[in-house]
Design a protein around this motif. Structure first.
Motif, PDB file in Angstrom:
ATOM      1  N   ALA A 126      -3.896  14.115 -29.270  1.00 15.18           N
ATOM      2  CA  ALA A 126      -3.978  15.162 -30.292  1.00 15.18           C
ATOM      3  C   ALA A 126      -5.425  15.438 -30.680  1.00 15.18           C
ATOM      4  CB  ALA A 126      -3.160  14.763 -31.518  1.00 15.18           C
ATOM      5  N   LEU A 127      -6.248  14.392 -30.777  1.00  8.48           N
ATOM      6  CA  LEU A 127      -7.654  14.592 -31.128  1.00  8.48           C
ATOM      7  C   LEU A 127      -8.371  15.396 -30.045  1.00  8.48           C
ATOM      8  CD1 LEU A 127      -8.675  11.144 -32.627  1.00  8.48           C
ATOM      9  CD2 LEU A 127      -8.437  13.308 -33.825  1.00  8.48           C
ATOM     10  N   MET A 128      -8.164  15.035 -28.795  1.00 11.67           N
ATOM     11  CA  MET A 128      -8.824  15.770 -27.707  1.00 11.67           C
ATOM     12  C   MET A 128      -8.355  17.222 -27.676  1.00 11.67           C
ATOM     13  SD  MET A 128     -11.105  14.011 -26.307  1.00 11.67           S
ATOM     14  CE  MET A 128     -11.455  14.953 -24.846  1.00 11.67           C
ATOM     15  N   GLN A 129      -7.071  17.434 -27.899  1.00 13.37           N
ATOM     16  CA  GLN A 129      -6.552  18.803 -27.889  1.00 13.37           C
ATOM     17  C   GLN A 129      -7.163  19.620 -29.025  1.00 13.37           C
ATOM     18  OE1 GLN A 129      -2.335  19.199 -28.533  1.00 13.37           O
ATOM     19  NE2 GLN A 129      -2.246  21.045 -27.295  1.00 13.37           N
ATOM     20  N   PHE A 172     -15.944  24.123 -24.431  1.00 11.56           N
ATOM     21  CA  PHE A 172     -16.280  22.758 -24.819  1.00 11.56           C
ATOM     22  C   PHE A 172     -16.026  21.773 -23.680  1.00 11.56           C
ATOM     23  CE2 PHE A 172     -15.291  18.622 -26.718  1.00 11.56           C
ATOM     24  CZ  PHE A 172     -16.458  18.408 -27.416  1.00 11.56           C
ATOM     25  N   ALA A 173     -14.922  21.935 -22.967  1.00 14.65           N
ATOM     26  CA  ALA A 173     -14.602  21.013 -21.871  1.00 14.65           C
ATOM     27  C   ALA A 173     -15.697  21.056 -20.805  1.00 14.65           C
ATOM     28  CB  ALA A 173     -13.246  21.359 -21.268  1.00 14.65           C
ATOM     29  N   GLU A 174     -16.160  22.259 -20.518  1.00  7.96           N
ATOM     30  CA  GLU A 174     -17.227  22.409 -19.520  1.00  7.96           C
ATOM     31  C   GLU A 174     -18.527  21.773 -20.021  1.00  7.96           C
ATOM     32  OE1 GLU A 174     -19.614  26.201 -17.723  1.00  7.96           O
ATOM     33  OE2 GLU A 174     -17.447  26.395 -17.974  1.00  7.96           O
ATOM     34  N   ARG A 175     -18.853  22.011 -21.275  1.00  5.44           N
ATOM     35  CA  ARG A 175     -20.066  21.434 -21.848  1.00  5.44           C
ATOM     36  C   ARG A 175     -19.974  19.910 -21.929  1.00  5.44           C
ATOM     37  NH1 ARG A 175     -20.576  25.647 -26.818  1.00  5.44           N
ATOM     38  NH2 ARG A 175     -21.118  27.457 -25.575  1.00  5.44           N
ATOM     39  N   PHE A 176     -18.798  19.424 -22.264  1.00  9.30           N
ATOM     40  CA  PHE A 176     -18.589  17.986 -22.363  1.00  9.30           C
ATOM     41  C   PHE A 176     -18.767  17.330 -20.995  1.00  9.30           C
ATOM     42  CE2 PHE A 176     -15.888  14.171 -22.528  1.00  9.30           C
ATOM     43  CZ  PHE A 176     -16.444  13.554 -23.633  1.00  9.30           C
ATOM     44  N   SER A 177     -18.204  17.930 -19.950  1.00 10.20           N
ATOM     45  CA  SER A 177     -18.350  17.344 -18.620  1.00 10.20           C
ATOM     46  C   SER A 177     -19.808  17.407 -18.157  1.00 10.20           C
ATOM     47  CB  SER A 177     -17.438  18.039 -17.613  1.00 10.20           C
ATOM     48  OG  SER A 177     -17.817  19.387 -17.458  1.00 10.20           O
ATOM     49  N   ASP A 178     -20.520  18.502 -18.468  1.00  7.27           N
ATOM     50  CA  ASP A 178     -21.942  18.590 -18.122  1.00  7.27           C
ATOM     51  C   ASP A 178     -22.745  17.521 -18.860  1.00  7.27           C
ATOM     52  OD1 ASP A 178     -21.371  20.724 -16.501  1.00  7.27           O
ATOM     53  OD2 ASP A 178     -22.065  22.247 -17.946  1.00  7.27           O
ATOM     54  N   MET A 179     -22.444  17.332 -20.140  1.00  9.38           N
ATOM     55  CA  MET A 179     -23.150  16.325 -20.924  1.00  9.38           C
ATOM     56  C   MET A 179     -22.871  14.928 -20.376  1.00  9.38           C
ATOM     57  SD  MET A 179     -22.744  15.362 -24.959  1.00  9.38           S
ATOM     58  CE  MET A 179     -21.096  14.765 -24.687  1.00  9.38           C
ATOM     59  N   PHE A 180     -21.618  14.679 -20.030  1.00 13.39           N
ATOM     60  CA  PHE A 180     -21.255  13.375 -19.495  1.00 13.39           C
ATOM     61  C   PHE A 180     -21.951  13.128 -18.160  1.00 13.39           C
ATOM     62  CE2 PHE A 180     -18.366  10.453 -17.266  1.00 13.39           C
ATOM     63  CZ  PHE A 180     -18.368   9.414 -18.182  1.00 13.39           C
ATOM     64  N   ALA A 181     -22.002  14.153 -17.315  1.00 15.80           N
ATOM     65  CA  ALA A 181     -22.672  14.008 -16.026  1.00 15.80           C
ATOM     66  C   ALA A 181     -24.165  13.760 -16.222  1.00 15.80           C
ATOM     67  CB  ALA A 181     -22.449  15.255 -15.186  1.00 15.80           C
ATOM     68  N   ALA A 182     -24.767  14.446 -17.173  1.00 17.00           N
ATOM     69  CA  ALA A 182     -26.189  14.255 -17.442  1.00 17.00           C
ATOM     70  C   ALA A 182     -26.453  12.847 -17.966  1.00 17.00           C
ATOM     71  CB  ALA A 182     -26.684  15.286 -18.439  1.00 17.00           C
ATOM     72  N   MET A 183     -25.577  12.360 -18.827  1.00 13.66           N
ATOM     73  CA  MET A 183     -25.762  11.019 -19.384  1.00 13.66           C
ATOM     74  C   MET A 183     -25.605   9.956 -18.309  1.00 13.66           C
ATOM     75  SD  MET A 183     -23.868  11.441 -23.072  1.00 13.66           S
ATOM     76  CE  MET A 183     -23.595   9.723 -23.215  1.00 13.66           C
ATOM     77  N   THR A 184     -24.619  10.095 -17.452  1.00 14.27           N
ATOM     78  CA  THR A 184     -24.430   9.090 -16.403  1.00 14.27           C
ATOM     79  C   THR A 184     -25.540   9.185 -15.378  1.00 14.27           C
ATOM     80  OG1 THR A 184     -22.939  10.574 -15.224  1.00 14.27           O
ATOM     81  CG2 THR A 184     -21.947   8.921 -16.674  1.00 14.27           C
ATOM     82  N   GLY A 185     -26.045  10.379 -15.124  1.00 17.22           N
ATOM     83  CA  GLY A 185     -27.155  10.525 -14.189  1.00 17.22           C
ATOM     84  C   GLY A 185     -28.416   9.877 -14.721  1.00 17.22           C
ATOM     85  N   LEU A 186     -28.673  10.006 -16.007  1.00 14.34           N
ATOM     86  CA  LEU A 186     -29.865   9.397 -16.595  1.00 14.34           C
ATOM     87  C   LEU A 186     -29.749   7.883 -16.644  1.00 14.34           C
ATOM     88  CD1 LEU A 186     -30.662  11.843 -19.525  1.00 14.34           C
ATOM     89  CD2 LEU A 186     -31.941  11.540 -17.406  1.00 14.34           C
ATOM     90  N   SER A 187     -28.549   7.393 -16.902  1.00 17.56           N
ATOM     91  CA  SER A 187     -28.402   5.948 -17.015  1.00 17.56           C
ATOM     92  C   SER A 187     -28.485   5.263 -15.655  1.00 17.56           C
ATOM     93  CB  SER A 187     -27.084   5.593 -17.702  1.00 17.56           C
ATOM     94  OG  SER A 187     -25.995   5.982 -16.882  1.00 17.56           O
TER      95      SER A 187
END
Length: 87
Positions: free
Chosen positions: A49-52, A61-76
């Motif tokens: 329910a929270l994610m929805q 938002f879903a697209e931005r969230f996946s881009d942010m997640f990819a950027a964070m994992t790439g940096l780490s």
């Protein structure tokens, strides 16, 4: 002179003796309503329910969230872009 009186009775018998109302039906009704409200609210804060609710706020938002997640994992992992070293 000291007088001690000991009365052995249940709380219900004491309430009836003093003419106090029986509040058990009201307590039962209130507790049932409280339980129902708590169960409804638990479902509202489930992860699904929270994610929805978060995703429905902004269509991209879903697209931005996946881009942010990819950027964070790439940096780490060291695969992301790095700023040039200043000398």
């Amino acid at each position: 002179m000291k007088v001690n009186v000991e009365i052995d009775c249940t709380p219900l018998e004491a309430r009836q003796f003093f003419g106090l109302p029986d509040v058990q039906p009201m307590q039962t009704a209130v507790m049932e309503k409280l339980q129902n409200q708590m169960l409804d609210n638990i479902q509202k804060v489930s992860p699904e329910a929270l994610m929805q609710s978060w995703l429905s706020f902004d269509p991209k938002f879903a697209e931005r969230f996946s881009d942010m997640f990819a950027a964070m994992t790439g940096l780490s992992t060291g695969l992301g872009t790095r700023a040039p070293d200043k000398k």
